[in-house]
Write an enzyme that holds these catalytic residues in place. Structure first.
Site, PDB file in Angstrom:
ATOM      1  N   SER A 117       0.661  -1.254  -0.036  1.00 55.94           N
ATOM      2  CA  SER A 117      -0.154   0.034  -0.083  1.00 55.94           C
ATOM      3  C   SER A 117       0.917   1.196  -0.003  1.00 55.94           C
ATOM      4  CB  SER A 117      -0.962   0.034   1.075  1.00 55.94           C
ATOM      5  OG  SER A 117      -2.032   1.080   1.059  1.00 55.94           O
ATOM      6  N   GLU A 215      -1.799  -2.929  -7.926  1.00 54.87           N
ATOM      7  CA  GLU A 215      -3.023  -3.147  -7.405  1.00 54.87           C
ATOM      8  C   GLU A 215      -3.259  -2.114  -6.530  1.00 54.87           C
ATOM      9  OE1 GLU A 215      -3.407  -3.425  -3.719  1.00 54.87           O
ATOM     10  OE2 GLU A 215      -1.612  -2.509  -3.292  1.00 54.87           O
ATOM     11  N   HIS A 279      -4.340  -5.525  -1.452  1.00 53.39           N
ATOM     12  CA  HIS A 279      -5.440  -5.476  -0.370  1.00 53.39           C
ATOM     13  C   HIS A 279      -6.451  -6.261  -0.317  1.00 53.39           C
ATOM     14  CE1 HIS A 279      -3.303  -1.334  -0.927  1.00 53.39           C
ATOM     15  NE2 HIS A 279      -4.129  -0.917   0.210  1.00 53.39           N
TER      16      HIS A 279
END
Length: 309
Positions: A117, A215, A279
């Protein structure tokens, strides 16, 4: 061309691992649950001083930029620490990355570094400034890690027995957007962070020769379109070998697959979606900086070497 990077040493039982929070504040109950998992792996976790801190004005940050940078640098440079694990993402890594003493960090022993992230900014910095491979994997106090035996097991295997996960299979085979096979060095992370890094000091200017892993979470389709288009216009994708796409959690749009094919299909390289990192639930750990081969039809990423030595 994207080079292979230095592989840190694997962990052994009894290893001392530092837990840091370079980005957002960490809920104490989730931190304690994550530390219990690490202790169950026969690791000795050491929590950095500001992991549970909150910035005195911007409550989305885990303490001041200087404090978060100091925690990470101290952990990385401590010869008694064998790995550095991020507690969570959120936002804030870009605010502190240029406060780190990269000369001191280059002089320290390479060690596994784990996160995803917002930690994408640090994966890129470790690659470009240190030449060290990292692990795009679950974080200690992240809810998806705490509830997922598969995510825990895959990270543990990567840290302790990396040769057992040298072949990484997409759950259910993934979804082929563009068929084919490709070779390259793994890199990438959160799409929005990679786009935000363009033009920053020491940012990677091109992913040429790379197997790019992407992602994101909670983004509307037009925003994902913007990030991909920005990277395409900047030439960042020029010469990539292949693309692996992970989770798109909370990106709920039936047109998402069409967008990914539209923006990435013109690269002329294999593109595999639903590879199972990021995630989403049961997230796989994907090493960055390691040469390997992608077989889109088989849904497999095969690393030339184990992620850790």
């Amino acid at each position: 061309m994207t080079p292979s990077l230095v592989r840190p040493d694997r962990l052994v039982p009894g290893a001392r691992v530092a837990v840091v929070a370079p980005s957002g504040p960490v809920p104490e109950d989730r931190l304690q649950a994550g530390l219990d998992i690490l202790r169950g792996w026969d690791l000795e976790p050491v929590v950095a001083p500001h992991v549970l801190a909150t910035h005195d004005r911007f409550t989305y940050l885990a303490g001041s930029d200087a404090d978060r940078a100091a925690d990470l640098q101290r952990a990385w440079c401590d010869p008694e620490v064998d790995a550095v694990l991020c507690a969570r993402g959120g936002y804030g890594a870009q605010r502190m990355v240029d406060l780190l003493d990269w000369a001191a960090m280059r002089a320290a022993r390479p060690k596994p570094f784990v996160g995803y992230s917002d930690i994408t900014a640090l994966h890129e910095a470790f690659a470009v400034r240190l030449g060290i491979g990292t692990l795009h994997g679950p974080m200690v106090a992240a809810a998806d890690f705490l509830k997922s035996a598969r995510a825990q097991g895959h990270l543990r295997a990567t840290l302790f027995e990396p040769e057992t996960v040298q072949v990484i299979a997409a759950p259910g085979g993934g979804r082929v957007l563009v068929p084919g096979t490709a070779r390259g060095v793994t890199l990438g992370g959160c799409l929005s962070l990679l786009a935000a890094d363009l033009g920053a000091p020491y940012a990677r200017r091109s992913a040429r020769g790379g197997l790019v892993c992407l992602e994101d979470v909670g983004e509307e389709t037009y925003r994902l379109d913007r990030y991909l288009t920005q990277l395409l216009r900047a030439g960042w994708f020029d010469g990539v070998s292949g693309v692996l796409l992970g989770s798109w959690a909370e990106c709920d749009d039936p047109d998402l697959g069409a967008l990914l094919a539209d923006r990435l299909g013109g690269l002329g390289v294999p593109v595999l979606d639903a590879f199972g990192f990021g995630h989403g639930d049961d997230a796989l750990t994907v090493p960055f900086g390691v040469a390997g081969a992608l077989d889109a039809a088989a849904g497999l990423l095969t690393l030339d070497e184990p992620a850790l030595r």
